[in-house]
Design a protein around this motif. Sequence first.
Motif: not given
Length: 318
Positions: A250-251, A257-258, A276-277, A283-286
């Motif tokens: 996960y990390n 994103k980077k 962007n999407s 970012e929203d992924e848990t």
Amino acid sequence: MKGKSGMCWFIFILVKFGFIHKKFHYLSKLKIALWMTISFIFGGYLIYADMKAIIWGATNDISYMYSVLSTDILLPLQTCLSFPLLGYLTFADNEFMIDSELKPPRRLIHLFFFIVSSVIAHSFMANVLSQIVNTICICFMMALCSITEIISVVLIGTSLTHLQLNIIKMNEVEINPHKGEECQKLIYRFKNQKRGLGPNLLLIFSTRMIVLLSFTYFSLQHISSIPLLSFVVSIGLQMSYITFTLDDCYNTFKDIKKTLREILNKSENQNQELLNSLIIDVEDETPFSALDFFIVDTSLLTSVLSTLVTYSIILQQL
């Protein structure tokens, strides 16, 4: 299979024996049904033998038998459901099954100690139960339980390692016109991994937690019982290995994103909306979860430990 890695041979054997499958055709259905039926029959016999030992007083240590019974009740569920759930995992993301250079799972030392402890724990239990249960039956069921347990952990580690290495490799490649598409594919794979792992994580952590709670309590009652203590160690290593592996993956996934931001800074206007999407998706992924019942990360191990201590103290006072 010429030129394939050792892990590819391992996957090939699992497919041939029907522990996992690439395609859900009639042969794979037949293999799954066969393993599930065998697991249910032998598991049911173990429960019958445990109840018979308790009712007819075949053992002087009734409390010990109750701890064994609590585990054996879960054996049919644990072994039966492992086969279709492992198949579901490979369906969700089968990219690692077709890679000719498939790498072994990470944290090999941790994995090695888990495999050794699992074999020792089930061997000890088979030796204890063989005194009151048919030896062939108990040996087969304990072997099947240990095999499915080890295969589940190795397969989870292998699939996550493959995804993690692909993400790392993609992040190291210089910016090119196709890198955005590669990021999109990896994000899609990560979501598929989460969906495929959910049922397996729920089965593993729910059943293991019940067994761990029962065996921890009875280990306090019988501190010299090596079979019970070996099971506690084995379950602890299993849960910690899966949790740390999921957390690492996960990390690593979050590092996408980077890369996406770097691509966004150098991209043309027509790709900015898509990038962007994708950034918002990352970012929203848990973290990984057991079908959204609970999140499987390092904080879960702390919760498990605190639960064990709390319930052990309460049960000791009864």
